[in-house]
Design an enzyme around this catalytic site. Structure first.
Site, short mmCIF file in Angstrom:
data_model
loop_
_atom_site.label_atom_id
_atom_site.label_comp_id
_atom_site.label_asym_id
_atom_site.label_seq_id
_atom_site.Cartn_x
_atom_site.Cartn_y
_atom_site.Cartn_z
CB CYS A 63 -0.94 0.01 1.20
SG CYS A 63 -2.09 -1.37 1.23
C1 BEZ Z 1 0.45 -4.60 1.81
O1 BEZ Z 1 0.05 -3.51 1.42
O2 BEZ Z 1 1.62 -4.92 1.72
C2 BEZ Z 1 -0.52 -5.58 2.38
C3 BEZ Z 1 -1.67 -5.13 2.98
C4 BEZ Z 1 -2.55 -6.03 3.55
C5 BEZ Z 1 -2.27 -7.39 3.50
C6 BEZ Z 1 -1.10 -7.82 2.86
C7 BEZ Z 1 -0.23 -6.91 2.30
#
Ligand code: BEZ
Length: 211
Positions: free
Chosen positions: A45
């Site tokens: 994210c």
């Molecule tokens: C991420 O943005 O890396 C992420 C967010 C939620 C679950 C798994 C990965």
């Protein structure tokens, strides 16, 4: 609820990092990209928000506003923006909705319970000036989005809104386009003065008309 192509994008009011937003008033007659991401302070994210912020000049050129969402609270969004700047070099330059009561997530069907009960998936909606949904995409948490693809799709949507054409696979700005099959050969001669090549009776190709 799920939201499909051609549906009116549901209106909502929400608290965002740039103040309260009433979605339809906020977007006005612009195009808009509404996206969700699963969680603040997560690696993928963080890269996504930086990548979207970096593309702002491209979205501006296309009269397109961006607004993001997760179910995390405002204090979390605000703190996380510092990390995004540090890691990606980008200042988040669009509002982020703090959807802690899941009002907007539920309205758009951004929580897929068999993927996660508690987090939104990576949803993307492109909404046109008429407030109708023009594109939906859903990525899993483990796969960050391809935001250059959103710019490409905006180019296609904005071209095909004005001309009776469609864009072929992997089309990019400036490449040949397809005349929609509903246009007769006679009509095509006047509508597409640059000429066209009939590869098949149902597949007629012409140079991009607005270039
Ligand atoms: C991420 O943005 O890396 C992420 C967010 C939620 C679950 C798994 C990965």
């Amino acid at each position: 609820m799920s939201v499909g192509l051609g549906d009116e994008a549901p209106d909502f009011t929400a608290e965002t990092t740039e103040g309260p937003v009433k979605f339809h008033d906020w977007k006005g007659k612009s195009w808009a990209i509404l996206f969700s991401h699963p969680k603040d302070f997560t690696p993928v994210c963080t890269t996504e928000l930086g990548a979207l912020a970096a593309l702002k000049p491209e979205f501006d050129k296309r009269n397109t506003k961006v607004i993001g969402l997760s179910v995390d609270p405002m204090t979390s969004h605000e703190k996380w923006q510092g990390d995004i700047k540090e890691v990606t070099g980008q200042t988040v330059n669009f509002p982020m909705i703090a959807d802690h009561d899941r009002k907007v997530s539920n309205l758009y069907g951004m929580i897929h319970p068999n993927a996660s009960d508690t987090m939104t998936v990576r949803s993307v909606y492109i909404v046109g000036p008429d407030n109708k949904v023009k594109l939906t995409l859903t990525y899993p948490a483990s796969t960050g989005g391809n935001f250059a693809e959103l710019v490409r799709v905006l180019d296609s949507l904005q071209l095909t809104a004005g001309y009776s054409v469609a864009t072929p696979a992997d089309w990019k700005q400036g490449e040949d386009v397809i005349i929609v099959p509903a246009v007769s050969d006679e009509d095509a001669k006047t509508r597409f003065p640059k000429g066209f090549v009939a590869k098949k009776p149902y597949l007629q190709v012409t140079p991009q008309p607005n270039k």
